[in-house]
Design a protein around this motif. Structure first.
Motif, PDB file in Angstrom:
ATOM      1  N   LYS A   1      -9.472  14.518 -23.649  1.00 39.13           N
ATOM      2  CA  LYS A   1     -10.394  15.606 -23.291  1.00 39.13           C
ATOM      3  C   LYS A   1     -11.586  15.615 -24.138  1.00 39.13           C
ATOM      4  N   GLN A   2     -11.295  15.517 -25.570  1.00 40.39           N
ATOM      5  CA  GLN A   2     -12.425  15.366 -26.398  1.00 40.39           C
ATOM      6  C   GLN A   2     -13.173  13.918 -26.381  1.00 40.39           C
ATOM      7  N   LEU A   3     -12.384  12.972 -26.097  1.00 43.15           N
ATOM      8  CA  LEU A   3     -13.052  11.653 -25.960  1.00 43.15           C
ATOM      9  C   LEU A   3     -13.862  11.815 -24.734  1.00 43.15           C
ATOM     10  N   ALA A   4     -13.455  12.366 -23.680  1.00 48.63           N
ATOM     11  CA  ALA A   4     -14.458  12.382 -22.452  1.00 48.63           C
ATOM     12  C   ALA A   4     -15.792  13.191 -22.852  1.00 48.63           C
ATOM     13  N   SER A   5     -15.729  14.118 -23.694  1.00 47.86           N
ATOM     14  CA  SER A   5     -16.754  14.744 -23.984  1.00 47.86           C
ATOM     15  C   SER A   5     -17.728  13.953 -24.936  1.00 47.86           C
ATOM     16  N   LEU A   6     -16.969  13.251 -25.615  1.00 48.71           N
ATOM     17  CA  LEU A   6     -17.939  12.351 -26.544  1.00 48.71           C
ATOM     18  C   LEU A   6     -18.672  11.377 -25.746  1.00 48.71           C
ATOM     19  N   GLU A   7     -18.042  10.616 -24.744  1.00 44.42           N
ATOM     20  CA  GLU A   7     -18.556   9.761 -23.663  1.00 44.42           C
ATOM     21  C   GLU A   7     -19.567  10.120 -22.789  1.00 44.42           C
ATOM     22  N   ALA A   8     -19.144  11.492 -22.183  1.00 39.84           N
ATOM     23  CA  ALA A   8     -19.885  12.193 -21.101  1.00 39.84           C
ATOM     24  C   ALA A   8     -21.421  12.294 -21.317  1.00 39.84           C
ATOM     25  N   CYS A   9     -21.848  12.976 -22.734  1.00 39.22           N
ATOM     26  CA  CYS A   9     -23.184  13.436 -22.943  1.00 39.22           C
ATOM     27  C   CYS A   9     -24.157  12.419 -22.732  1.00 39.22           C
ATOM     28  N   VAL A  10     -25.265  12.915 -22.134  1.00 36.11           N
ATOM     29  CA  VAL A  10     -26.095  11.769 -21.960  1.00 36.11           C
ATOM     30  C   VAL A  10     -27.613  12.470 -22.695  1.00 36.11           C
ATOM     31  N   ARG A  11     -27.245  13.515 -23.648  1.00 39.35           N
ATOM     32  CA  ARG A  11     -28.500  13.788 -24.410  1.00 39.35           C
ATOM     33  C   ARG A  11     -29.639  14.369 -23.588  1.00 39.35           C
TER      34      ARG A  11
ATOM     35  N   TYR B   1     -27.267  17.383 -30.591  1.00 34.88           N
ATOM     36  CA  TYR B   1     -27.474  17.102 -31.938  1.00 34.88           C
ATOM     37  C   TYR B   1     -26.252  17.148 -33.004  1.00 34.88           C
ATOM     38  N   ARG B   2     -25.553  18.075 -32.871  1.00 37.10           N
ATOM     39  CA  ARG B   2     -24.383  18.523 -33.594  1.00 37.10           C
ATOM     40  C   ARG B   2     -23.354  17.420 -33.115  1.00 37.10           C
ATOM     41  N   ALA B   3     -23.304  17.304 -31.738  1.00 39.18           N
ATOM     42  CA  ALA B   3     -21.979  16.259 -31.447  1.00 39.18           C
ATOM     43  C   ALA B   3     -22.384  14.969 -31.560  1.00 39.18           C
ATOM     44  N   GLU B   4     -23.698  14.650 -31.763  1.00 38.18           N
ATOM     45  CA  GLU B   4     -23.966  13.315 -31.802  1.00 38.18           C
ATOM     46  C   GLU B   4     -23.621  12.687 -33.319  1.00 38.18           C
ATOM     47  N   GLN B   5     -23.539  13.646 -34.086  1.00 41.51           N
ATOM     48  CA  GLN B   5     -22.935  13.213 -35.482  1.00 41.51           C
ATOM     49  C   GLN B   5     -21.785  12.779 -35.558  1.00 41.51           C
ATOM     50  N   LEU B   6     -20.909  13.193 -34.844  1.00 45.09           N
ATOM     51  CA  LEU B   6     -19.521  12.747 -34.838  1.00 45.09           C
ATOM     52  C   LEU B   6     -19.476  11.535 -33.652  1.00 45.09           C
ATOM     53  N   ARG B   7     -20.143  11.580 -32.528  1.00 46.71           N
ATOM     54  CA  ARG B   7     -20.233  10.546 -31.820  1.00 46.71           C
ATOM     55  C   ARG B   7     -20.758   9.271 -32.460  1.00 46.71           C
ATOM     56  N   LYS B   8     -21.591   9.316 -33.427  1.00 46.48           N
ATOM     57  CA  LYS B   8     -22.052   8.184 -34.135  1.00 46.48           C
ATOM     58  C   LYS B   8     -20.908   7.413 -34.796  1.00 46.48           C
ATOM     59  N   ILE B   9     -20.124   8.253 -35.394  1.00 47.53           N
ATOM     60  CA  ILE B   9     -19.064   7.755 -36.456  1.00 47.53           C
ATOM     61  C   ILE B   9     -17.873   7.349 -35.239  1.00 47.53           C
TER      62      ILE B   9
ATOM     63  N   THR C   1     -14.767  17.849 -35.681  1.00 41.11           N
ATOM     64  CA  THR C   1     -15.490  17.623 -36.869  1.00 41.11           C
ATOM     65  C   THR C   1     -15.041  18.424 -37.906  1.00 41.11           C
ATOM     66  N   ARG C   2     -14.518  20.030 -37.484  1.00 35.26           N
ATOM     67  CA  ARG C   2     -13.953  20.864 -38.803  1.00 35.26           C
ATOM     68  C   ARG C   2     -12.820  19.894 -39.216  1.00 35.26           C
ATOM     69  N   ALA C   3     -11.864  19.685 -38.278  1.00 37.80           N
ATOM     70  CA  ALA C   3     -10.547  19.107 -38.504  1.00 37.80           C
ATOM     71  C   ALA C   3     -10.722  17.697 -39.676  1.00 37.80           C
ATOM     72  N   LEU C   4     -11.610  17.088 -39.245  1.00 33.77           N
ATOM     73  CA  LEU C   4     -12.075  15.909 -40.110  1.00 33.77           C
ATOM     74  C   LEU C   4     -12.459  16.276 -41.367  1.00 33.77           C
ATOM     75  N   ALA C   5     -13.546  17.437 -41.324  1.00 29.25           N
ATOM     76  CA  ALA C   5     -14.024  17.746 -42.859  1.00 29.25           C
ATOM     77  C   ALA C   5     -12.875  18.387 -43.475  1.00 29.25           C
ATOM     78  N   THR C   6     -11.934  19.166 -42.933  1.00 36.32           N
ATOM     79  CA  THR C   6     -10.799  19.980 -43.579  1.00 36.32           C
ATOM     80  C   THR C   6      -9.962  18.597 -44.459  1.00 36.32           C
TER      81      THR C   6
END
Length: 424
Positions: free
Chosen positions: A24-34, A57-65, A126-131
């Motif tokens: 589900k999260q992968l789909a959200s990362l891929e689906a956004c067209v900004r 913009y927030r989501a794009e920071q994780l999307r870049k990684i 993003t929070r989980a990765l930061a934690t």
């Protein structure tokens, strides 16, 4: 917000990210067209218009990684320039600041997205990765660890807690004028295990209502707050929730009733079953549902005064948009109010107060959350309300501070306290 980040190689960051992301999260990362349609739905952006405050913009920071480390085309097309950073540590620092400073995971932006991209879900990753990297706010980490320690050493805390409960029981008896009123603890076979927050304001009013309704109930040894949930740390969040589950099973209660807490209700109602892979052997309800039921069947056996001053209600993101509790609080307020005024917008489209997801507990974030609450303060001012009712303790704290910061001159209270003050 200043954070310290452990130094991780890019490969290890990628491995951790891969373990955290589901389909589900992968789909959200891929689906956004900004496209930016989500922009105006964010209370951060509406209160302080900046690119950094837009959901995409927030989501794009994780999307870049993700694109650099994990996407199917990464090995062929990636470039270090895509990351805009020189090290994994710097990336994690940036992610931590975004996840814990400029998003309350309120999920309102998802309502406006034409592709139903769940930016809040991306922010959880993003929070989980930061934690996992050691860059989460230290206060949230310490509060989560303290809750786990209490569960592991309950006998050490119990005597002091029971002494406190006895003092609160005297307040209930004085209010009701009856020495028979009780705040029972560890009562086996009770119908309800009531789980409060830390603080008399989530115990005394509810105990008054339970006693008036002649309810079969017992008070939990634990609190409903789960700070590991804010950290997106499923392992620790599950351990905190299991304290209450074990207590409920040991006492053989039929219902676990969660106090007026935004995140506490969805955690116990839905997340616990997902974490454990099965539903617990009891029903989970909010005190709001119980109080609404009492008023509808006349269980309180007291007349109720009607407030004549204007009253409004703030929908908690977790209890409202995510939990579906919209009409119950309104029925309760209308029972005791002759001048109820709605915020605009409300219910599922209500704006966050600006302090959700545990961020009200992070002292260094006070300035930004007060700025993020500007939109909510303007909404309240437009109603002309003198009393603001909210069913989330974080919201209550935030709106109280907003009142002082923006000169609203309002009283902020809970549904339980509102009804208790109206009792004749």
């Amino acid at each position: 917000m200043s954070v310290e980040v452990v130094s991780l190689p890019f490969a290890e960051v990628g491995q951790k990210l891969q373990s955290l992301i589901d389909r589900k999260q992968l789909a959200s990362l891929e689906a956004c067209v900004r496209c930016g349609i989500c922009t105006e739905s964010c209370h951060y952006y509406r209160s302080e218009p900046k690119l950094e405050h837009t959901p995409f913009y927030r989501a794009e920071q994780l999307r870049k990684i993700y694109r650099y480390l994990l996407s199917p085309t990464a090995r062929y097309f990636r470039s270090r320039d895509d990351l805009g950073s020189t090290s994994a540590a710097e990336l994690l620092r940036r992610l931590a600041e975004i996840a814990f400073s400029t998003c309350t995971l309120c999920q309102r932006c998802t309502l406006d997205c034409p592709f139903s991209v769940d930016t809040a879900d991306i922010m959880r990753v993003t929070r989980a990765l930061a934690t996992a990297s050691g860059s989460a706010p230290q206060m949230l980490v310490e509060l989560a660890d303290a809750a786990i320690a209490k569960g592991e050493n309950i006998e050490f805390f119990k005597e002091f807690y029971l002494d406190q409960v006895k003092e609160l029981e005297k307040q209930v008896q004085d209010y009701l004028g009856s020495s028979r009123a009780q705040i029972p603890v560890e009562r086996e076979g009770a119908r309800i295990l009531y789980v409060p927050l830390s603080g008399a304001h989530t115990i005394v009013p509810q105990a008054i209502l339970f006693n008036l309704a002649e309810e079969s109930w017992t008070l939990s040894l634990f609190e409903t707050s789960n700070y590991a949930y804010f950290l997106a740390d499923t392992a620790r969040a599950s351990r905190i929730a299991q304290r209450v589950i074990a207590e409920a099973e040991r006492l053989r209660v039929a219902d676990v009733v969660v106090t007026e807490c935004g995140h506490g209700y969805p955690v116990m109602r839905w997340e616990v079953a997902r974490w454990l892979g099965q539903r617990p052997p009891f029903r989970v309800r909010s005190i709001i549902e119980v109080l609404d039921e009492y008023l509808q069947i006349g269980a309180l056996h007291r007349d109720l005064r009607r407030y004549s001053v204007p009253i409004t209600y703030h929908d908690s993101c977790n209890l409202g948009r995510k939990g579906g509790l919209f009409e119950e609080p309104r029925r309760i307020i209308r029972t005791v109010s002759s001048d109820f005024r709605e915020l605009t917008p409300n219910r599922i489209y209500s704006f966050c107060c600006g302090a959700g997801s545990g961020l009200v507990a992070v002292p260094e974030r006070t300035d930004i959350r007060l700025r993020a609450g500007k939109l909510k303060a303007e909404q309240i001012r437009r109603t002309g309300a003198k009393i603001v009712v909210t069913s989330c303790d974080n919201c209550r704290h935030q709106i109280g501070e907003l009142s002082e910061h923006y000169g609203l001159g309002i009283e902020v209270t809970s549904l339980s306290e509102l009804v208790v003050k109206a009792l004749v």
